[in-house]
Design a protein around this motif. Sequence first.
Motif, short mmCIF file in Angstrom:
data_model
loop_
_atom_site.label_atom_id
_atom_site.label_comp_id
_atom_site.label_asym_id
_atom_site.label_seq_id
_atom_site.Cartn_x
_atom_site.Cartn_y
_atom_site.Cartn_z
N GLU A 77 0.80 -1.22 0.00
CA GLU A 77 0.00 0.00 0.00
C GLU A 77 0.83 1.28 0.00
O GLU A 77 0.33 2.33 -0.41
N SER A 78 2.10 1.19 0.43
CA SER A 78 2.89 2.42 0.53
C SER A 78 4.14 2.45 -0.35
O SER A 78 4.63 3.52 -0.70
N VAL A 79 4.66 1.27 -0.71
CA VAL A 79 5.89 1.23 -1.50
C VAL A 79 5.60 0.87 -2.96
O VAL A 79 6.03 1.58 -3.88
N PHE A 80 4.88 -0.23 -3.19
CA PHE A 80 4.64 -0.66 -4.56
C PHE A 80 3.99 0.41 -5.43
O PHE A 80 4.38 0.56 -6.60
N PRO A 81 3.00 1.19 -4.95
CA PRO A 81 2.42 2.23 -5.81
C PRO A 81 3.45 3.24 -6.32
O PRO A 81 3.36 3.71 -7.45
N GLN A 82 4.46 3.54 -5.48
CA GLN A 82 5.50 4.47 -5.92
C GLN A 82 6.44 3.82 -6.92
O GLN A 82 6.91 4.47 -7.87
N TRP A 201 16.77 -3.00 4.57
CA TRP A 201 16.06 -1.88 5.20
C TRP A 201 15.77 -2.21 6.65
O TRP A 201 15.68 -3.36 7.05
N SER A 202 15.64 -1.17 7.47
CA SER A 202 15.29 -1.35 8.87
C SER A 202 13.79 -1.13 9.08
O SER A 202 13.25 -1.46 10.13
N GLU A 203 13.14 -0.56 8.08
CA GLU A 203 11.70 -0.41 8.08
C GLU A 203 11.21 -0.45 6.64
O GLU A 203 11.97 -0.20 5.70
N ILE A 204 9.93 -0.80 6.47
CA ILE A 204 9.37 -0.90 5.12
C ILE A 204 9.17 0.49 4.58
O ILE A 204 8.32 1.26 5.06
N ALA A 205 9.93 0.86 3.58
CA ALA A 205 9.88 2.22 3.03
C ALA A 205 10.30 2.21 1.56
O ALA A 205 10.99 1.29 1.11
N TYR A 206 9.93 3.25 0.85
CA TYR A 206 10.22 3.33 -0.58
C TYR A 206 11.68 3.63 -0.87
O TYR A 206 12.26 3.10 -1.82
N GLU A 207 12.30 4.49 -0.07
CA GLU A 207 13.63 4.99 -0.39
C GLU A 207 14.68 3.89 -0.60
O GLU A 207 15.44 3.95 -1.57
N PRO A 208 14.76 2.85 0.25
CA PRO A 208 15.75 1.79 -0.01
C PRO A 208 15.53 1.08 -1.34
O PRO A 208 16.50 0.72 -2.02
#
Length: 220
Positions: A77-82, A201-208
């Motif tokens: 919901e937060s990474v794949f769309p980007q 990554w240490s958290e689920i996020a787009y930047e990595p």
Amino acid sequence: MTRFTRRGLLAATVGTVGAIAGCSGGSSQSEPAGQTETATPLPGQPLSTPVAGDPEADVTVAVYEDYACPHCATYAESVFPQVREDYLTDGTVRYEFYDFPIPVDETVSWQAASAARAVQDNSGAEAFFTYSKRLFANQNQLGPDTYADLTEGLDVDGETVRAAATGELYRPTVSSDREAGIDRGVQGTPTVFVDDEPVEWSEIAYEPVRSAIEDARSDG
């Protein structure tokens, strides 16, 4: 309504795999050896890998997910769309989806995967990714009725998908993905590879993920 088992809830705790955050687990022992099939699996398996973006792109992103994993829902919901907006619409990346039931939930992890594969088998990869998104968006309500209802607007019969889910008709495909993931070193979900290198990554996020894709493009 989803009923998470105690084992599943334990598996859903945050773990790290070389600094990869998510639901942990993934030994070959996690799949019950005595699992009883409720129906005969459909022929023609394993199915091909669902692919989005340009199949011939120079950079490949491969993602392993469990539909009952809350961290996978966050990723979806937060990474794949980007990733889709920045790299799939213009064909920069070949994006591959792989099933990896830890399982977070002994029933849902396998049944939801079979439901999604039924959509793929009947309607193709684009419908698969649409349905997969719906599964993650409705993670807390996953079950036979939901698997059927989420097919609305797709070129597939809801009852066909329900039967595929409850009978785990695509378990050979799902298990094949899982075993290949274990061989690849996957120990938790979501796990993302960019050109065969795991994203840390240490958290689920787009930047990595974005950084790994840009590094791969530069190397190419």
